[in-house]
Scaffold this motif. Structure first.
Motif, PDB file in Angstrom:
ATOM      1  N   GLU A  58       0.808  -1.219   0.000  1.00  0.00           N
ATOM      2  CA  GLU A  58       0.000   0.000   0.000  1.00  0.00           C
ATOM      3  C   GLU A  58       0.841   1.270   0.000  1.00  0.00           C
ATOM      4  O   GLU A  58       0.439   2.292  -0.549  1.00  0.00           O
ATOM      5  N   MET A  59       2.029   1.213   0.613  1.00  0.00           N
ATOM      6  CA  MET A  59       2.821   2.428   0.805  1.00  0.00           C
ATOM      7  C   MET A  59       3.887   2.568  -0.277  1.00  0.00           C
ATOM      8  O   MET A  59       4.465   1.578  -0.731  1.00  0.00           O
ATOM      9  N   GLU A  60       4.152   3.804  -0.642  1.00  0.00           N
ATOM     10  CA  GLU A  60       5.174   4.069  -1.651  1.00  0.00           C
ATOM     11  C   GLU A  60       6.563   3.876  -1.075  1.00  0.00           C
ATOM     12  O   GLU A  60       7.476   3.424  -1.757  1.00  0.00           O
ATOM     13  N   LYS A  61       6.742   4.232   0.208  1.00  0.00           N
ATOM     14  CA  LYS A  61       8.047   4.114   0.850  1.00  0.00           C
ATOM     15  C   LYS A  61       8.050   2.919   1.807  1.00  0.00           C
ATOM     16  O   LYS A  61       7.009   2.453   2.248  1.00  0.00           O
ATOM     17  N   SER A  62       9.241   2.465   2.138  1.00  0.00           N
ATOM     18  CA  SER A  62       9.391   1.366   3.090  1.00  0.00           C
ATOM     19  C   SER A  62       8.885   1.801   4.458  1.00  0.00           C
ATOM     20  O   SER A  62       9.189   2.906   4.932  1.00  0.00           O
ATOM     21  N   LEU A  63       8.095   0.926   5.112  1.00  0.00           N
ATOM     22  CA  LEU A  63       7.584   1.247   6.440  1.00  0.00           C
ATOM     23  C   LEU A  63       8.729   1.466   7.422  1.00  0.00           C
ATOM     24  O   LEU A  63       8.685   2.402   8.230  1.00  0.00           O
ATOM     25  N   THR A  64       9.749   0.627   7.361  1.00  0.00           N
ATOM     26  CA  THR A  64      10.893   0.793   8.267  1.00  0.00           C
ATOM     27  C   THR A  64      11.565   2.148   8.062  1.00  0.00           C
ATOM     28  O   THR A  64      11.944   2.824   9.027  1.00  0.00           O
ATOM     29  N   LYS A  79      -3.405  -9.709  11.116  1.00  0.00           N
ATOM     30  CA  LYS A  79      -4.646  -9.515  10.368  1.00  0.00           C
ATOM     31  C   LYS A  79      -4.869  -8.062   9.950  1.00  0.00           C
ATOM     32  O   LYS A  79      -5.799  -7.773   9.199  1.00  0.00           O
ATOM     33  N   ILE A  80      -4.049  -7.160  10.461  1.00  0.00           N
ATOM     34  CA  ILE A  80      -4.227  -5.741  10.099  1.00  0.00           C
ATOM     35  C   ILE A  80      -3.951  -5.580   8.608  1.00  0.00           C
ATOM     36  O   ILE A  80      -2.871  -5.951   8.133  1.00  0.00           O
ATOM     37  N   PRO A  81      -4.895  -5.021   7.850  1.00  0.00           N
ATOM     38  CA  PRO A  81      -4.667  -4.861   6.408  1.00  0.00           C
ATOM     39  C   PRO A  81      -3.647  -3.764   6.126  1.00  0.00           C
ATOM     40  O   PRO A  81      -3.349  -2.933   6.994  1.00  0.00           O
ATOM     41  N   ALA A  82      -3.132  -3.762   4.924  1.00  0.00           N
ATOM     42  CA  ALA A  82      -2.107  -2.778   4.545  1.00  0.00           C
ATOM     43  C   ALA A  82      -2.585  -1.357   4.770  1.00  0.00           C
ATOM     44  O   ALA A  82      -1.837  -0.499   5.266  1.00  0.00           O
ATOM     45  N   ILE A  83      -3.856  -1.067   4.421  1.00  0.00           N
ATOM     46  CA  ILE A  83      -4.376   0.293   4.593  1.00  0.00           C
ATOM     47  C   ILE A  83      -4.456   0.659   6.075  1.00  0.00           C
ATOM     48  O   ILE A  83      -4.245   1.806   6.467  1.00  0.00           O
ATOM     49  N   GLY A  84      -4.748  -0.352   6.928  1.00  0.00           N
ATOM     50  CA  GLY A  84      -4.787  -0.107   8.368  1.00  0.00           C
ATOM     51  C   GLY A  84      -3.416   0.233   8.913  1.00  0.00           C
ATOM     52  O   GLY A  84      -3.276   1.060   9.822  1.00  0.00           O
ATOM     53  N   ILE A  85      -2.396  -0.407   8.367  1.00  0.00           N
ATOM     54  CA  ILE A  85      -1.015  -0.100   8.774  1.00  0.00           C
ATOM     55  C   ILE A  85      -0.665   1.326   8.357  1.00  0.00           C
ATOM     56  O   ILE A  85      -0.129   2.109   9.150  1.00  0.00           O
ATOM     57  N   GLU A  86      -0.981   1.658   7.119  1.00  0.00           N
ATOM     58  CA  GLU A  86      -0.638   2.983   6.591  1.00  0.00           C
ATOM     59  C   GLU A  86      -1.318   4.094   7.391  1.00  0.00           C
ATOM     60  O   GLU A  86      -0.720   5.131   7.674  1.00  0.00           O
ATOM     61  N   ASN A  87      -2.573   3.871   7.800  1.00  0.00           N
ATOM     62  CA  ASN A  87      -3.335   4.917   8.486  1.00  0.00           C
ATOM     63  C   ASN A  87      -2.938   5.106   9.944  1.00  0.00           C
ATOM     64  O   ASN A  87      -3.271   6.140  10.535  1.00  0.00           O
ATOM     65  N   ASN A  88      -2.258   4.127  10.536  1.00  0.00           N
ATOM     66  CA  ASN A  88      -2.009   4.195  11.984  1.00  0.00           C
ATOM     67  C   ASN A  88      -0.547   4.163  12.405  1.00  0.00           C
ATOM     68  O   ASN A  88      -0.246   4.390  13.571  1.00  0.00           O
ATOM     69  N   TYR A  89       0.377   3.866  11.476  1.00  0.00           N
ATOM     70  CA  TYR A  89       1.769   3.677  11.894  1.00  0.00           C
ATOM     71  C   TYR A  89       2.374   4.950  12.476  1.00  0.00           C
ATOM     72  O   TYR A  89       3.124   4.912  13.453  1.00  0.00           O
TER      73      TYR A  89
END
Length: 735
Positions: free
Chosen positions: A358-364, A439-449
């Motif tokens: 979902e994200m353009e950049k690496s989460l890390t 179980k957290i979806p990719a969009i859920g990760i992007e919205n809350n990280y």
């Protein structure tokens, strides 16, 4: 290609080879192996994984002759197994000692059996087995709290689906594992234990199953007897529950959870509900006898299933690599590959991989970018006159060039999950489980990280500003960061900030010094997220935390004077309290013991974190500086106080510590008193009694008796000062 793996060697066989049949031992430890190091917590985590059939890694054995290498008995310090008790062709354990020793000593009564069989080895004493394995291990079948899962199905004999248990993550099993230390009796050399063989069946405490009975065929019957006893007792509890209620709905629930699910296997002829609901004296009816008979049949199925489950654990296949003796030169290479040959994936890695969709950049990279941003800590946080610019990375958040796993990665995942799954009312412990995080979806990760990592940063910065934290690893109970992080999830407080920060500080000191996080950290932190955030917002009065005030530094075997002074030689002083006392002193920002107008050294988190001073923990009465003739005559308990008690330790600068180490005790004490007389308020910042320390310098002809009495009184006096200060400060925070 050579094949070293001997798959399918079960634990039963490995234990048999370690114990030996007719003194014919075939697995031994080469003496060049390091000592056993695992504490009971690591053993407990290993056992939890083993019980749910999670692989625990491979083991490396080297074939050889019984006199090829010097050896030591598995589980003991430097006790050699005589060659006449070892098979001529044996195997040396090269890798897996910690795991093998743990499992061997958990599932056997190895120490007691040696003594009972009158082992003819005068070198075996209470202290020759490693201290971390002088235990007996149990499974407590009862949930510790009413809201906990009844994972062994004790309440209503519902353990027919073994697969359900084996699918659980190990961390859910840990709370049901208990261990009790084997003590030395008054008669030197005699062993005893509160649950010894003569008493365990008649006086069993709670619903504990002794795992150390499982290997021994003769003792397996006792294991069965204990299970039967627990089941009979539970039948009476179920019956009493039915007799004590006149609520038909409650009766229906009991019926549905027990008999209704198993009617095809039971013999019941009567009407369960009418028996208890309609009859004035249910126990006098024939239906009541049918119900008891059915419950007995149900309990029999339950005990058989549990019996099979635990006994089958000893049949668990382990991956064992056996190296021929002529290939010993390959042992190091194989060992290194087994231990380092791969990158372990964890939940954090999988979350990062999922976010990449979902994200353009690496989460890390995004998390690292947020972590590296300098923050402004408001002046209200640390009651100063100005805001503070702070670099979060100064708190040693990196471990081996990666984010600290337990303090940063794991807590980021917990916060991410809590923020994703709901508001304060809906937070529950399941949200911190790995299965829910995955179980957290990719969009859920992007919205809350971003919110998750930012709130975690603010929590650690708060601890740095208010609670004497100098690095993230100072926080012993890692989940205590979650309630603080959640309270700060929307940023630093704007309204009534001082009152709200005071409440967080009050909660922290109260929780750690009254022992609220000693057990069940997961559940405690979830409860505190809800209660602390509501207290801060004025939605409760805080009595849930205030009521623990009588337990501050007053919890037996955790934080009271006997524990912190090291009075019990068999009890390790908790690291949590050692760290907390150190933090508390630093949070008060005392002067250095050799404070002067020229140096003006203050022992503060700010000075330590920013490298203005290098902090060391100093023994106030250093053992090395005492007269040698006195040391030889001091009681061992006093030596332990000097070496281990946190009440004899205080944080000072490294430069001061170096000066002290070069001096004798009297001259060092005299120097401190001179500084105190000149500048004042040095000793009080470290909770050291001016008069008491002066007594050590002025008394002449000091012998061992003087030191023993003095040190005991000094430690008690310092304990009282710290405790009084804590209570006063906590009261002040809520005024």
């Amino acid at each position: 290609m050579k094949q070293y793996l001997k798959d399918g060697i079960d634990l039963n066989k490995i234990i048999r080879n370690i114990k030996g049949a007719n003194e014919n031992i075939s697995i031994i430890l080469p003496s060049f192996q390091r000592s056993f190091k695992w504490d009971t917590n690591r053993q407990k985590r290993l056992l939890a994984s083993f019980l749910v059939n999670i692989p625990i890694g491979g083991f490396l054995l080297l074939e050889g002759k019984n006199n090829e290498y010097s050896n030591k008995r598995i589980g003991f310090r430097n006790i050699e197994v005589p060659s006449n008790k070892i098979k001529s062709q044996c195997k040396y354990l090269l890798d897996g000692q910690q795991r093998i020793t743990s499992l061997y000593t958990i599932f056997t009564d190895f120490i007691v059996e040696l003594i009972d069989k009158k082992e003819k080895n005068p070198n075996i004493t209470y202290r020759t087995p490693h201290k971390y394995i002088r235990n007996r291990w149990y499974i407590n079948l009862s949930p510790k709290a009413p809201e906990d899962d009844d994972i062994f199905g004790l309440k209503y004999f519902n353990f027919n689906k073994i697969d359900d248990l084996e699918l659980r993550p190990p961390e859910e099993i840990v709370d049901y594992i208990e261990q009790y230390k084997i003590r030395l009796g008054k008669d030197t050399g005699k062993w005893y234990h509160p649950n010894n063989d003569r008493k365990i069946i008649k006086n069993i405490k709670g619903n504990r199953l002794p795992l150390y009975y499982l290997y021994n065929m003769q003792k397996q019957q006792k294991f069965n007897n204990i299970l039967d006893l627990i089941a009979r007792r539970q039948i009476n509890i179920i019956i009493d529950e039915c007799l004590d209620t006149d609520d038909k709905e409650q009766l229906r629930k009991i019926y549905n959870r027990t008999i209704n699910n198993y009617e095809d296997k039971l013999t019941m002829k009567g009407d369960f509900l009418n028996c208890f609901f309609k009859q004035p004296n249910p126990s006098e009816t024939s239906t009541f006898k049918d119900i008891k008979s059915d419950l007995q049949n149900l309990s029999n199925m339950w005990t058989r299933n549990l019996n099979d489950y635990f006994k089958d654990k000893l049949k668990n296949s382990l991956s064992v690599y056996i190296l021929p003796k002529e290939e010993v030169h390959r042992a190091i290479t194989i060992f290194e590959n087994m231990n380092k040959g791969g990158v372990k994936l964890d939940v954090y890695d999988l979350i990062v991989a999922k976010a990449a969709k979902e994200m353009e950049k690496s989460l890390t990279k995004e998390i690292t970018s947020i972590i590296q941003q300098r923050d402004t800590i408001p002046k209200e946080v640390n009651s100063s006159n100005q805001n503070i610019e702070f670099d979060f990375t100064n708190l040693n958040i990196m471990s081996k060039d990666e984010l600290n796993k337990t303090k940063i990665k794991n807590q980021f995942l917990n916060l991410l999950s809590i923020l994703y799954y709901g508001d304060t009312e809906n937070i529950d412990i399941s949200q911190t489980k790995k299965s829910m995080q995955l179980k957290i979806p990719a969009i859920g990760i992007e919205n809350n990280y971003e919110k998750a990592i930012s709130s975690l940063k603010r929590a650690y910065e708060f601890m740095y500003s208010r609670l004497g934290l100098t690095k993230v690893t100072d926080l012993h109970y890692q989940l205590m960061i979650l309630p603080i992080s959640y309270c700060l999830k929307d940023g630093w407080f704007k309204k009534n900030p001082e009152t709200k920060y005071n409440k967080i500080e009050y909660w922290y000191w109260m929780s750690i010094f009254s022992g609220l996080y000693r057990e069940r950290q997961n559940k405690q932190s979830i409860k505190d997220i809800k209660r602390l955030s509501k207290w801060i917002n004025g939605e409760n009065n805080g009595n849930w935390i205030k009521r623990n005030s009588s337990d501050i530094l007053n919890v037996r075997r955790y934080s009271n004077l006997d524990t912190l002074s090291g009075k019990d030689e068999y009890l390790d002083i908790p690291n949590a309290i050692k760290k907390a006392l150190n933090q508390y002193i630093i949070s008060r920002e005392p002067r250095d013991l050799y404070y002067s107008k020229k140096s003006k050294i203050i022992i503060s988190a700010n000075n330590i974190v920013h490298g203005k001073i290098e902090k060391e923990n100093h023994h106030i009465i250093p053992k090395k500086s005492m007269p040698e003739e006195v040391l030889h005559n001091l009681d061992k308990s006093i030596i332990r106080i000097l070496s281990e008690s946190p009440l004899n330790i205080t944080p000072i600068s490294k430069s001061t510590n170096l000066q002290i180490l070069q001096q004798k005790l009297d001259s060092y004490i005299e120097d401190i008193l001179n500084k105190e007389d000149k500048y004042g308020e040095i000793l009080s910042g470290h909770f050291i009694n001016n008069t008491k320390i002066n007594e050590l310098a002025s008394q002449e002809n000091k012998d061992a008796d003087f030191y023993e009495n003095y040190i005991t009184e000094f430690i008690a006096d310092r304990f009282k000062k710290i405790k009084d200060s804590l209570k006063y400060e906590l009261d002040s925070l809520l005024k």
